[in-house]
Design an enzyme around this catalytic site. Sequence first.
Site, short mmCIF file in Angstrom:
data_model
loop_
_atom_site.label_atom_id
_atom_site.label_comp_id
_atom_site.label_asym_id
_atom_site.label_seq_id
_atom_site.Cartn_x
_atom_site.Cartn_y
_atom_site.Cartn_z
N GLU A 58 0.82 -1.21 0.00
CA GLU A 58 0.00 0.00 0.00
C GLU A 58 0.86 1.26 0.00
OE1 GLU A 58 -2.14 -2.86 2.94
OE2 GLU A 58 -0.12 -2.53 2.19
N CYS A 86 -2.77 -2.65 7.33
CA CYS A 86 -2.38 -2.54 8.73
C CYS A 86 -2.63 -1.10 9.20
CB CYS A 86 -0.91 -2.91 8.90
SG CYS A 86 0.24 -1.69 8.20
N CYS A 89 -0.45 1.54 7.26
CA CYS A 89 -0.98 1.83 5.93
C CYS A 89 -2.31 2.58 6.03
CB CYS A 89 -1.13 0.54 5.13
SG CYS A 89 0.47 -0.22 4.76
#
Length: 149
Positions: A58, A86, A89
């Site tokens: 990402e 996560c 990100c």
Amino acid sequence: MINPYDDTYFMKKALQEAEEAFDKGEVPVGAIIVVKDRIIARSHNLTELLNDVTAHAEMQAITSASNFLGGKYLVGCTLYVTLEPCQMCAGALYWSQISKVVYAATDEKRGFKALGAKLHPKTKVIGGILEEEASDLMKRFFIEKRNLN
């Protein structure tokens, strides 16, 4: 007229990126960013290659898309990623003001939802697109890793 460029179409492209990560020994997460049915960024995890814990798919895609667009905001863009982002990100996605995030597999332990991280209030989130394919790739990766060690 039916638009062939739907969430499944673009998630298949993200899965191709995840396969590339798998082939390189990276955790198989792939991401693409799309604007107006055009892919403007493609990436996959590069944490091992770059020896950088922030080199998630990402993060790489956000940087690439921002460079393509010539600005830091991704309003009007959609991120397709094979694993739920996560919290790191999610934070970057929050600041990018991306309009939509579509992910395949849920990350029950490290995903942004499990950890209580937030995306921008205007960001639409869809999960579960090609979840089985993404989960199977991830499982295969970790089974092979365990068998090599």
